[in-house]
Scaffold this motif. Structure first.
Motif, short mmCIF file in Angstrom:
data_model
loop_
_atom_site.label_atom_id
_atom_site.label_comp_id
_atom_site.label_asym_id
_atom_site.label_seq_id
_atom_site.Cartn_x
_atom_site.Cartn_y
_atom_site.Cartn_z
N GLN A 61 -2.74 5.41 -3.76
CA GLN A 61 -3.01 4.22 -2.95
C GLN A 61 -2.12 4.14 -1.72
O GLN A 61 -2.58 3.75 -0.65
N GLU A 105 -2.25 12.79 -4.45
CA GLU A 105 -1.65 12.80 -5.78
C GLU A 105 -0.16 13.19 -5.69
O GLU A 105 0.30 13.76 -4.70
N LYS A 106 0.57 12.90 -6.76
CA LYS A 106 2.01 13.17 -6.76
C LYS A 106 2.32 14.65 -6.55
O LYS A 106 3.19 15.00 -5.75
N GLU A 112 10.30 5.10 -6.02
CA GLU A 112 9.63 4.23 -6.98
C GLU A 112 8.15 4.58 -7.08
O GLU A 112 7.58 4.60 -8.17
N ASN A 160 7.77 8.02 -8.91
CA ASN A 160 8.11 7.97 -10.33
C ASN A 160 7.27 6.95 -11.09
O ASN A 160 7.44 6.80 -12.30
N GLY A 161 6.37 6.26 -10.40
CA GLY A 161 5.56 5.24 -11.04
C GLY A 161 4.19 5.76 -11.44
O GLY A 161 3.97 6.96 -11.59
N HIS A 162 3.26 4.84 -11.60
CA HIS A 162 1.90 5.18 -12.01
C HIS A 162 1.24 6.08 -10.96
O HIS A 162 1.45 5.90 -9.76
N HIS A 163 0.41 7.04 -11.43
CA HIS A 163 -0.17 8.01 -10.50
C HIS A 163 -1.11 7.36 -9.49
O HIS A 163 -1.28 7.86 -8.37
N ASP A 164 -1.71 6.23 -9.85
CA ASP A 164 -2.60 5.55 -8.91
C ASP A 164 -1.85 5.00 -7.70
O ASP A 164 -2.40 4.94 -6.60
N ARG A 165 -0.60 4.61 -7.89
CA ARG A 165 0.17 4.03 -6.79
C ARG A 165 0.41 5.06 -5.69
O ARG A 165 0.36 4.72 -4.50
N CYS A 166 0.67 6.29 -6.08
CA CYS A 166 0.90 7.34 -5.07
C CYS A 166 -0.36 7.56 -4.25
O CYS A 166 -0.30 7.69 -3.02
#
Length: 349
Positions: free
Chosen positions: A75, A80-81, A64, A67-73
Motif C-alpha cells: 500500500q 512487496e517486501k 515499521e 517489519n509489519g503486515h505485507h499489505d502495508r508495504c
C-alpha cells in the motif's frame, strides 16, 4: 558688495552642511539595513526554531512498514517486501547508491517510491519523513539518477533476433499457431504530470489535465522492451510512433522479416505492425457502452436459451418421445371404443 559676499559664503556653507547630513543619513540607513540582514540571517540559520520535531522519523516509519503486515508495504511503496529489499540491494551493489550519515538506503528508496506512488509533493514528504525540503529533494534526485541508469539496463531485449517463440504463445491453444510470429505489443498511455502553469497548455489533451503521452513496447512475459517518455499530452500516438521507429539514436527494436507487433488502433497498420480490424469493438468500455455482440447464426440461441437446432440429437429424442406419446394415446382410444361397444351390447342384449 561685502554683504553680497557674506550671503554667498553663508549659502555655500548651508549647502555643504546639508550634503554632509544626507551622507550621514545614508550611512545610518546602510548600517541599519546591514544590521537587519545580519539579524535575519542569525534568526533563520543560527537560532531557527526546528519545524520537523515528531519522534516518528522517516527511518522508523520505513522500518515499521517493512517489519509489519505485507499489505502495508504494498500500500505504501507499491511493491512487496522482498522486491523492496532486492531493489535496495541492486541500487547499492550495481549502481552505487550509498547511505549518508543521517539517511539509510531504505529511507532514500522509501522517499522515492512513496512520492511517485502517491503523488506526494515536497511538503507532504517532509512531514512524512521529518526532513527538510532540501533533504527530501536531494535524496529523491539521487535515487532518480540511479533508477534511470538501471532502466537502461532492464528495459531492453533479451533476444534481439526474436528466434524463440514465447512460451505464453506456444503453450496456449488460443494463440498457437495463430500468433507464433508475434513478438510483442505496442500501446500508449497518458500519465498525469505536475508542470509550471506557463507550460501546461501543450500537455493538456483529451484527458483534460496535464499529461505525458508515453509509448511502450512489451513482450508476452509482460516485460518492457522499449519506452519513450516526455511527449506532451496533445501529441498523437501516430506521431510518436513514427518518430520512434525512424530515429536511429532511440534504438527501437524493429521486428525482423516475417515477425510483427500487435498495435493499437491509433497506430498505422503496416508491414511488421498489425492493428485491429476497423469498426470492431475490442476495448472493454466499448462493450459496456453498447449492446453485447451478436452473430446472426447465434441469434436464435440468444433469444431462447432452450432452443435446439433441427437435426440435433436432443431434437431427435424429443421427436421419438412425441411419437411414442401419440401412439399411446391412439391405443388408449381404441380400448375405450371397444369397451363402450361391449357395454352398449350388454345393455340392449
Amino acid at each position: 558688495m561685502e554683504n553680497n559676499s557674506y550671503d554667498t559664503e553663508e549659502y555655500t556653507s548651508d549647502i555643504d552642511n546639508g550634503e554632509e547630513e544626507e551622507k550621514e543619513d545614508d550611512i545610518d540607513f546602510m548600517i541599519a539595513l546591514q544590521l537587519m540582514m545580519a539579524s535575519k540571517y542569525y534568526t533563520t540559520y543560527m537560532v531557527k526554531e526546528p519545524c520537523r520535531t515528531s519522534p516518528h522519523i522517516g527511518h522508523k516509519f520505513v522500518m515499521e512498514i517493512l517489519n509489519g503486515h505485507h499489505d502495508r508495504c504494498h500500500q505504501q511503496f507499491r511493491m512487496e517486501k522482498d522486491v523492496f529489499h532486492t531493489l535496495c540491494k541492486e541500487l547499492n551493489g550495481r549502481y552505487n547508491l550509498t547511505s549518508t550519515r543521517n539517511i539509510t538506503i531504505e529511507e532514500m528508496v522509501g522517499i522515492f517510491l512513496i512520492t511517485l506512488g502517491h503523488g506526494f509533493g515536497n511538503t507532504m514528504a517532509q512531514e512524512r519523513f521529518q526532513h527538510s525540503g532540501e533533504t527530501i529533494s536531494r535524496h529523491f534526485n539521487s535515487v532518480l539518477m540511479v533508477v534511470s541508469r538501471m532502466a537502461v539496463d532492464i528495459i531492453s531485449l533479451t533476444d534481439r533476433e526474436f528466434k524463440d517463440v514465447s512460451k505464453k504463445i506456444r503453450e496456449d491453444e488460443r494463440y498457437w499457431p495463430y500468433f507464433n510470429d508475434c513478438i510483442g505489443a505496442i500501446d500508449g498511455t497518458h500519465v498525469p504530470v505536475t508542470i509550471s502553469p506557463t507550460k501546461q497548455i501543450p500537455f493538456i489533451g483529451r484527458k483534460g489535465i496535464p499529461t505525458q503521452n508515453i509509448m511502450a513496447v512489451c513482450d508476452f512475459y509482460m516485460r518492457f522492451t522499449f519506452v519513450w517518455v516526455g511527449w506532451e499530452g496533445t501529441a498523437h500516438d501516430t506521431r510518436i510512433f513514427m518518430e520512434a521507429i525512424q530515429k536511429e539514436e532511440l534504438q527501437f527494436p524493429h521486428p525482423p522479416r516475417g515477425k510483427y507487433y500487435l498495435v493499437d488502433a491509433a497506430y498505422p497498420h503496416m508491414n511488421g505492425y498489425m492493428g485491429p480490424y476497423r469498426r470492431e469493438r475490442y476495448h472493454l468500455p466499448d462493450f459496456r457502452r453498447g449492446p453485447r455482440p451478436m452473430d446472426i447464426e447465434f441469434k436464435p440461441y440468444d433469444d431462447d436459451e432452450d432452443y435446439l437446432p433441427p437435426g440435433s440429437m436432443e431434437d431427435e429424442e424429443a421427436e421419438d418421445y412425441s411419437s411414442m406419446q401419440q401412439s399411446e394415446i391412439s391405443n388408449e382410444n381404441v380400448i375405450n371404443i371397444e369397451r363402450n361397444y361391449i357395454t352398449v351390447s350388454l345393455m340392449h342384449g
